[in-house]
Design an enzyme around this catalytic site. Structure first.
Site, PDB file in Angstrom:
ATOM      1  N   ASP A 181       0.847  -1.186   0.000  1.00 31.27           N
ATOM      2  CA  ASP A 181       0.000   0.000   0.000  1.00 31.27           C
ATOM      3  C   ASP A 181       0.881   1.234   0.000  1.00 31.27           C
ATOM      4  O   ASP A 181       1.774   1.370   0.857  1.00 31.27           O
ATOM      5  CB  ASP A 181      -0.914  -0.009   1.234  1.00 31.27           C
ATOM      6  CG  ASP A 181      -1.776   1.238   1.327  1.00 31.27           C
ATOM      7  OD1 ASP A 181      -2.155   1.774   0.273  1.00 31.27           O
ATOM      8  OD2 ASP A 181      -2.063   1.688   2.455  1.00 31.27           O
ATOM      9  N   ASP A 223       0.467   5.184   0.334  1.00 31.33           N
ATOM     10  CA  ASP A 223      -0.476   6.227   0.728  1.00 31.33           C
ATOM     11  C   ASP A 223       0.215   7.576   0.561  1.00 31.33           C
ATOM     12  O   ASP A 223       1.236   7.844   1.202  1.00 31.33           O
ATOM     13  CB  ASP A 223      -0.904   6.018   2.181  1.00 31.33           C
ATOM     14  CG  ASP A 223      -2.078   6.904   2.573  1.00 31.33           C
ATOM     15  OD1 ASP A 223      -2.242   7.979   1.962  1.00 31.33           O
ATOM     16  OD2 ASP A 223      -2.825   6.537   3.491  1.00 31.33           O
ATOM     17  N   ASP A 281       3.544   1.117   3.155  1.00 33.27           N
ATOM     18  CA  ASP A 281       2.971   1.063   4.495  1.00 33.27           C
ATOM     19  C   ASP A 281       3.262  -0.323   5.081  1.00 33.27           C
ATOM     20  O   ASP A 281       2.650  -1.311   4.680  1.00 33.27           O
ATOM     21  CB  ASP A 281       1.468   1.316   4.403  1.00 33.27           C
ATOM     22  CG  ASP A 281       0.810   1.496   5.759  1.00 33.27           C
ATOM     23  OD1 ASP A 281       1.423   1.085   6.761  1.00 33.27           O
ATOM     24  OD2 ASP A 281      -0.306   2.032   5.814  1.00 33.27           O
TER      25      ASP A 281
END
Length: 385
Positions: A97, A99, A288
């Protein structure tokens, strides 16, 4: 968000799902599913559901029109069991992920949304380069998250059984945590002598070598005085070392291309150390960690709609990522073609769908796709037409 706005968005999300084929992930019957409905006063997830519980997914989404849709990275023997211990974990995709809120140089309070998404896309490209070149993963799917970043699902069978600690080692490698710069150089025998050379076969050694070659090519295109000044910008390189290094680059370019860090004297080693640290600083991908190390993570379903933006969670082919513009390419066609009336509560400039809008406070008519975007992001409310 008031009740009229929630009701409007729920209805239009339902229209989208009724008109769109939603592809299933591999082994959908072995995954846990979760949704967040358009409930007043919160965003509580309804989870611990199997596909057997939901029934036909397209029909379920068309009927319930949830705000968010998720499925598990893990495959289970009994995905609908009410507790994680009872599900019977089998294996899990390796999920990454990115972000944009957490990227270096991005301030969520100051950086425009479009710029945040562009920074996220560049981080995605860096991540894919590492996954392809350093790990040689083959079964990968990149996805725009619909919100602030991107996901990558790795489904190579060889990694699905990794536990959390093993996945953390992958994260540490990608983020170059505690990397030993000295370890990027090894001593090799050449006949009766030895040489210190960069590990050019792969990994961070190959990346540093690539940056070294780019640096050398740039120097050789400069006038001599400019090239010497460029070298002297590095700590530990003065006039004498700069001239020695530049001479080595010009007279023995093959040695540099072979990764020989002794050609040109100790100054070249200083240069390589500086470039290694620059490579690590600029080519790591700020993924992440908790998402990747979690072997039971719920992740957004590709082709669903993100309830916080009204944009599609868009799966991407590798060759289309560079040109992908989420604020245009992830806008649902279902929301194009008409105007609606909204009350703008958070005015300002908005870059959206190949256009720039300067919005004033109050009631106004806007494109429906923009209105959905504003309402989902909490910047407008629906009013009676």
């Amino acid at each position: 968000m008031d009740g009229r706005t929630r009701e409007y968005l729920e209805g239009r999300f339902g229209d989208y799902y009724r008109s769109t084929d939603i592809p299933l992930p591999p082994a959908p019957n072995e995954r846990e599913w979760g949704v967040i409905p358009w409930s007043a006063g919160g965003t509580r997830m309804h989870r611990h559901q199997s596909l057997l519980d939901l029934g036909d997914l397209s029909d379920f989404l068309a009927r319930t029109a949830p705000r968010h849709v998720y499925f598990s990275s893990a495959r289970f023997a009994d995905p609908g069991a009410p507790s994680m211990d009872d599900k019977g974990w089998r294996d899990a995709d390796l999920v990454f992920d990115i972000d944009a809120d957490h990227l270096p140089g991005v301030d969520p309070e100051e950086t425009p949304y479009a710029e945040m998404l562009e920074a996220g896309k560049q981080a995605l490209l860096d991540l894919l380069d590492i996954l392809e070149s350093d790990f040689a993963f083959e079964e990968m799917q990149a996805v725009f998250s619909g919100g602030r970043g991107y996901h990558v699902h790795v489904r190579d069978e060889s990694i699905r059984g990794l536990d959390s600690e093993a996945r953390r080692e992958v994260v540490d490698y990608i983020r170059a945590i505690d990397i030993d710069v000295d370890g990027l150089i090894e001593t090799r025998a050449f006949g009766a002598t030895t040489r210190r050379v960069l590990r050019t076969e792969g990994g961070w050694g190959r990346r540093t070598h690539r940056r070294l070659l780019e640096f050398v090519d740039g120097l050789l295109e400069m006038e001599e005085d400019a090239a010497l000044e460029k070298l002297k910008e590095l700590d530990g390189i003065g006039d004498g070392r700069a001239k020695t290094i530049l001479g080595a680059f010009r007279n023995n370019p093959d040695a540099i291309r072979e990764g020989n860090v002794e050609a040109g004297g100790p100054g070249v080693r200083t240069l390589v150390d500086a470039l290694a640290r620059e490579t690590i600083r600029e080519e790591t991908s700020p993924i992440d960690e908790p998402v990747t190390t979690d072997t039971k993570r719920l992740i957004r379903l590709p082709k669903s709609i993100h309830g916080g933006s009204g944009l599609v969670v868009e799966p991407l082919e590798r060759d289309e990522i560079e040109s992908f513009d989420p604020l245009t390419d992830a806008v649902p066609d279902r929301f194009r073609g008409r105007e609606i009336t909204v009350e703008v509560t958070d005015p300002g400039t908005v870059v959206f769908d190949d256009d720039t809008f300067t919005l004033q406070s109050g009631v106004q008519s806007v494109r429906e796709s923009l209105g959905v975007f504003l309402m989902a992001r909490g910047r407008a409310e629906k009013v009676t037409e």
